[in-house]
Design a protein around this motif. Structure first.
Motif, PDB file in Angstrom:
ATOM      1  N   ARG A 233       0.855  -1.197   0.000  1.00 38.38           N
ATOM      2  CA  ARG A 233       0.000   0.000   0.000  1.00 38.38           C
ATOM      3  C   ARG A 233       0.883   1.236   0.000  1.00 38.38           C
ATOM      4  O   ARG A 233       1.885   1.297   0.713  1.00 38.38           O
ATOM      5  N   ARG A 234       0.498   2.219  -0.792  1.00 39.45           N
ATOM      6  CA  ARG A 234       1.264   3.459  -0.884  1.00 39.45           C
ATOM      7  C   ARG A 234       1.392   4.153   0.470  1.00 39.45           C
ATOM      8  O   ARG A 234       2.394   4.797   0.764  1.00 39.45           O
ATOM      9  N   ASP A 235       0.392   3.991   1.353  1.00 40.90           N
ATOM     10  CA  ASP A 235       0.425   4.656   2.654  1.00 40.90           C
ATOM     11  C   ASP A 235       1.166   3.862   3.730  1.00 40.90           C
ATOM     12  O   ASP A 235       1.227   4.281   4.876  1.00 40.90           O
ATOM     13  N   ASN A 236       1.777   2.747   3.371  1.00 40.69           N
ATOM     14  CA  ASN A 236       2.535   1.941   4.330  1.00 40.69           C
ATOM     15  C   ASN A 236       4.010   2.355   4.266  1.00 40.69           C
ATOM     16  O   ASN A 236       4.864   1.640   3.757  1.00 40.69           O
ATOM     17  N   ALA A 237       4.292   3.533   4.803  1.00 44.70           N
ATOM     18  CA  ALA A 237       5.633   4.119   4.700  1.00 44.70           C
ATOM     19  C   ALA A 237       6.710   3.240   5.324  1.00 44.70           C
ATOM     20  O   ALA A 237       7.811   3.128   4.776  1.00 44.70           O
ATOM     21  N   SER A 238       6.425   2.603   6.450  1.00 47.14           N
ATOM     22  CA  SER A 238       7.468   1.793   7.099  1.00 47.14           C
ATOM     23  C   SER A 238       7.847   0.590   6.241  1.00 47.14           C
ATOM     24  O   SER A 238       9.028   0.257   6.128  1.00 47.14           O
TER      25      SER A 238
END
Length: 117
Positions: free
Chosen positions: A82-87
């Motif tokens: 997912r693009r919002d899973n930065a870690s």
């Protein structure tokens, strides 16, 4: 396809799965990924990778990934995050995976990553 498992004091602290792309092609999110990125011949699906909360930040994901690469040398692995899973994106970039495409599935943005083991 390999399943890599890490244990500590008899308990599972992490694992990494892999599977043939053909086995997952009827899964809608995998279909969406494959429409966004044309994999090489012999490519496989990497993931998921899971690391126990108590073991995060200690390099275990990298060691699991290195073990998988040893099992499948010279083959392309593809995955989506997912693009919002930065870690997760940071961890995979640190392991040398590169972003090769993007797609949206069910209204959620994803990134396709690739590597050669």
């Amino acid at each position: 396809m390999p399943v890599i498992v890490a244990r500590k004091e008899g308990r599972v602290i992490g694992y990494l799965l892999s599977s043939p792309l053909a086995a997952m092609q009827r899964v809608p999110i995998v279909d969406a990924m494959l429409r966004a990125y044309k994999e090489s011949a012999g490519a496989y699906l990497y993931g998921p990778i899971c690391v126990a909360q108590t073991e995060r930040g200690r390099g275990l994901a990298g060691r699991l990934f290195a073990a998988l690469c040893e099992e499948l040398p010279g083959r392309e692995g593809v995955l989506f995050i997912r693009r919002d899973n930065a870690s997760s994106l940071r961890a995979h970039a640190k392991m040398g995976l590169r972003e090769v495409a993007e797609f949206t599935h069910d209204g959620v943005a994803h990134v396709v990553l690739s590597y050669i083991g």
